[in-house]
Motif scaffolding. Structure first.
Motif, PDB file in Angstrom:
ATOM      1  N   TYR A   9      61.693  30.961 128.924  1.00  0.00           N
ATOM      2  CA  TYR A   9      61.361  32.390 128.829  1.00  0.00           C
ATOM      3  C   TYR A   9      59.872  32.649 129.053  1.00  0.00           C
ATOM      4  CZ  TYR A   9      66.008  33.947 127.490  1.00  0.00           C
ATOM      5  OH  TYR A   9      67.343  34.253 127.489  1.00  0.00           O
ATOM      6  N   GLU A  10      59.020  31.757 128.580  1.00  0.00           N
ATOM      7  CA  GLU A  10      57.579  31.917 128.815  1.00  0.00           C
ATOM      8  C   GLU A  10      57.251  31.823 130.301  1.00  0.00           C
ATOM      9  OE1 GLU A  10      55.749  28.974 126.308  1.00  0.00           O
ATOM     10  OE2 GLU A  10      56.218  30.091 124.471  1.00  0.00           O
ATOM     11  N   LEU A  11      57.874  30.870 131.001  1.00  0.00           N
ATOM     12  CA  LEU A  11      57.654  30.742 132.442  1.00  0.00           C
ATOM     13  C   LEU A  11      58.144  31.975 133.191  1.00  0.00           C
ATOM     14  CD1 LEU A  11      58.580  27.032 133.244  1.00  0.00           C
ATOM     15  CD2 LEU A  11      56.384  28.140 133.638  1.00  0.00           C
ATOM     16  N   ILE A  12      59.332  32.454 132.840  1.00  0.00           N
ATOM     17  CA  ILE A  12      59.900  33.635 133.494  1.00  0.00           C
ATOM     18  C   ILE A  12      58.965  34.830 133.305  1.00  0.00           C
ATOM     19  CG2 ILE A  12      61.798  35.322 133.405  1.00  0.00           C
ATOM     20  CD1 ILE A  12      62.659  32.700 134.665  1.00  0.00           C
ATOM     21  N   GLU A  13      58.456  34.986 132.094  1.00  0.00           N
ATOM     22  CA  GLU A  13      57.563  36.115 131.808  1.00  0.00           C
ATOM     23  C   GLU A  13      56.291  36.041 132.650  1.00  0.00           C
ATOM     24  OE1 GLU A  13      55.176  37.433 127.922  1.00  0.00           O
ATOM     25  OE2 GLU A  13      57.360  37.429 127.668  1.00  0.00           O
ATOM     26  N   GLU A  14      55.751  34.840 132.819  1.00  0.00           N
ATOM     27  CA  GLU A  14      54.535  34.664 133.623  1.00  0.00           C
ATOM     28  C   GLU A  14      54.804  34.855 135.109  1.00  0.00           C
ATOM     29  OE1 GLU A  14      52.445  31.004 132.994  1.00  0.00           O
ATOM     30  OE2 GLU A  14      52.573  31.200 130.818  1.00  0.00           O
ATOM     31  N   LEU A  15      55.960  34.404 135.579  1.00  0.00           N
ATOM     32  CA  LEU A  15      56.265  34.440 137.008  1.00  0.00           C
ATOM     33  C   LEU A  15      56.723  35.816 137.470  1.00  0.00           C
ATOM     34  CD1 LEU A  15      57.964  30.959 137.320  1.00  0.00           C
ATOM     35  CD2 LEU A  15      55.644  31.580 137.952  1.00  0.00           C
ATOM     36  N   GLU A  16      57.427  36.532 136.618  1.00  0.00           N
ATOM     37  CA  GLU A  16      57.760  37.942 136.785  1.00  0.00           C
ATOM     38  C   GLU A  16      58.725  38.292 137.914  1.00  0.00           C
ATOM     39  OE1 GLU A  16      55.362  42.001 137.616  1.00  0.00           O
ATOM     40  OE2 GLU A  16      54.398  40.577 136.283  1.00  0.00           O
ATOM     41  N   VAL A  17      58.467  37.861 139.153  1.00  0.00           N
ATOM     42  CA  VAL A  17      59.326  38.253 140.275  1.00  0.00           C
ATOM     43  C   VAL A  17      60.184  37.076 140.706  1.00  0.00           C
ATOM     44  CG1 VAL A  17      59.371  39.064 142.668  1.00  0.00           C
ATOM     45  CG2 VAL A  17      57.718  40.018 141.056  1.00  0.00           C
ATOM     46  N   ALA A  18      61.478  37.340 140.848  1.00  0.00           N
ATOM     47  CA  ALA A  18      62.435  36.329 141.286  1.00  0.00           C
ATOM     48  C   ALA A  18      62.967  36.683 142.662  1.00  0.00           C
ATOM     49  CB  ALA A  18      63.611  36.262 140.300  1.00  0.00           C
ATOM     50  N   MET A  19      63.361  35.679 143.387  1.00  0.00           N
ATOM     51  CA  MET A  19      64.175  35.889 144.573  1.00  0.00           C
ATOM     52  C   MET A  19      65.619  35.761 144.089  1.00  0.00           C
ATOM     53  SD  MET A  19      62.179  36.602 147.040  1.00  0.00           S
ATOM     54  CE  MET A  19      63.316  36.574 148.408  1.00  0.00           C
ATOM     55  N   MET A  20      66.340  36.891 144.103  1.00  0.00           N
ATOM     56  CA  MET A  20      67.730  36.908 143.656  1.00  0.00           C
ATOM     57  C   MET A  20      68.623  36.702 144.879  1.00  0.00           C
ATOM     58  SD  MET A  20      69.995  39.943 141.873  1.00  0.00           S
ATOM     59  CE  MET A  20      69.269  39.808 140.245  1.00  0.00           C
ATOM     60  N   THR A  21      69.453  35.666 144.810  1.00  0.00           N
ATOM     61  CA  THR A  21      70.371  35.373 145.905  1.00  0.00           C
ATOM     62  C   THR A  21      71.781  35.750 145.492  1.00  0.00           C
ATOM     63  OG1 THR A  21      68.965  33.551 146.625  1.00  0.00           O
ATOM     64  CG2 THR A  21      71.221  33.573 147.462  1.00  0.00           C
ATOM     65  N   THR A  22      72.432  36.541 146.353  1.00  0.00           N
ATOM     66  CA  THR A  22      73.826  36.942 146.161  1.00  0.00           C
ATOM     67  C   THR A  22      74.614  36.503 147.390  1.00  0.00           C
ATOM     68  OG1 THR A  22      73.422  39.110 147.155  1.00  0.00           O
ATOM     69  CG2 THR A  22      73.214  38.959 144.753  1.00  0.00           C
ATOM     70  N   ARG A  23      75.932  36.537 147.268  1.00  0.00           N
ATOM     71  CA  ARG A  23      76.805  36.223 148.401  1.00  0.00           C
ATOM     72  C   ARG A  23      77.395  37.530 148.918  1.00  0.00           C
ATOM     73  NH1 ARG A  23      78.604  31.593 150.059  1.00  0.00           N
ATOM     74  NH2 ARG A  23      78.265  30.596 148.063  1.00  0.00           N
ATOM     75  N   ARG A  24      77.168  37.806 150.201  1.00  0.00           N
ATOM     76  CA  ARG A  24      77.701  39.010 150.827  1.00  0.00           C
ATOM     77  C   ARG A  24      79.205  38.867 151.046  1.00  0.00           C
ATOM     78  NH1 ARG A  24      73.454  38.952 155.582  1.00  0.00           N
ATOM     79  NH2 ARG A  24      75.351  38.213 156.577  1.00  0.00           N
ATOM     80  N   ALA A  25      79.862  39.969 151.348  1.00  0.00           N
ATOM     81  CA  ALA A  25      81.312  39.968 151.581  1.00  0.00           C
ATOM     82  C   ALA A  25      81.687  39.071 152.759  1.00  0.00           C
ATOM     83  CB  ALA A  25      81.801  41.396 151.817  1.00  0.00           C
ATOM     84  N   ASP A  26      80.767  38.883 153.726  1.00  0.00           N
ATOM     85  CA  ASP A  26      81.062  38.012 154.876  1.00  0.00           C
ATOM     86  C   ASP A  26      80.809  36.542 154.562  1.00  0.00           C
ATOM     87  OD1 ASP A  26      78.290  37.742 154.937  1.00  0.00           O
ATOM     88  OD2 ASP A  26      78.031  38.739 156.873  1.00  0.00           O
ATOM     89  N   GLY A  27      80.440  36.234 153.311  1.00  0.00           N
ATOM     90  CA  GLY A  27      80.241  34.853 152.886  1.00  0.00           C
ATOM     91  C   GLY A  27      78.818  34.351 152.994  1.00  0.00           C
ATOM     92  N   HIS A  28      77.964  35.056 153.706  1.00  0.00           N
ATOM     93  CA  HIS A  28      76.578  34.634 153.863  1.00  0.00           C
ATOM     94  C   HIS A  28      75.765  34.972 152.617  1.00  0.00           C
ATOM     95  CE1 HIS A  28      76.833  33.367 158.027  1.00  0.00           C
ATOM     96  NE2 HIS A  28      77.670  34.382 158.208  1.00  0.00           N
ATOM     97  N   LEU A  29      74.709  34.199 152.404  1.00  0.00           N
ATOM     98  CA  LEU A  29      73.823  34.419 151.267  1.00  0.00           C
ATOM     99  C   LEU A  29      72.697  35.354 151.674  1.00  0.00           C
ATOM    100  CD1 LEU A  29      73.536  30.728 150.038  1.00  0.00           C
ATOM    101  CD2 LEU A  29      75.091  32.505 149.210  1.00  0.00           C
TER     102      LEU A  29
END
Length: 167
Positions: A9-29
């Motif tokens: 949690y301390e690291l997350i708080e310091e880093l702040e911005v994430a690259m969020m990866t999801t899977r699209r309906a066509d299967g690609h990330l």
């Protein structure tokens, strides 16, 4: 709280911005930058998005997400896999609201744009399944020395200890 969870949690708080990866309906990330919101009950991590965006459609089709954080200066990183849920709960939106949301939700002249009352705001809660992260335990000059030494000798730099959390 376990020490590795506190460090996470301390690291997350310091880093702040994430690259969020999801899977699209066509299967690609697909990945996009998302600001982590403050810690609150209901999910391990919170994010905010606009109604009708592709990331929300992706999560509705497949709730599995990955979050990747990286801090170039220290070489610290965090990788999180988990399940995302969408929340349109106005009370939770009020609880997590931050004034900087107005920067990202401006627009069409409606005075609610970017405020806690903006009907377009949707929360993404992520429940962590597993996380890995590099905990740097050395001062910055030592980290730089380790990197230079690794570059010159071909040896892997000793930067810190990789931690893993499984739930």
């Amino acid at each position: 709280m376990k020490p590795e969870l506190q460090t996470f949690y301390e690291l997350i708080e310091e880093l702040e911005v994430a690259m969020m990866t999801t899977r699209r309906a066509d299967g690609h990330l697909e990945s996009r930058a998302m600001a982590t919101q403050r810690h609150a009950a209901g999910a391990d991590l919170w994010f905010v998005a606009a109604e009708g965006t592709g990331k929300l459609e992706d999560i509705e089709d497949d709730p599995h997400v990955n979050l990747a954080y990286y801090k170039d200066r220290t070489r610290e990183w965090v990788s999180v896999s988990g399940l995302a849920t969408l929340s349109r709960d106005r009370d939770k939106i009020q609880e997590l609201y931050a004034p900087d949301w107005k920067l990202w939700f401006g627009g069409d002249g409606d005075p609610r744009n970017g405020t806690a009352d903006d009907p377009r705001l949707v929360l993404i809660g992520v429940d962590v399944h597993a996380a890995s992260f590099l905990e740097i335990s050395k001062p910055q000059p030592v980290v730089l020395y380790e990197l230079a030494k690794g570059f010159l000798t071909g040896d892997t730099p000793e930067l810190g200890e990789t931690q893993r959390i499984e739930r």
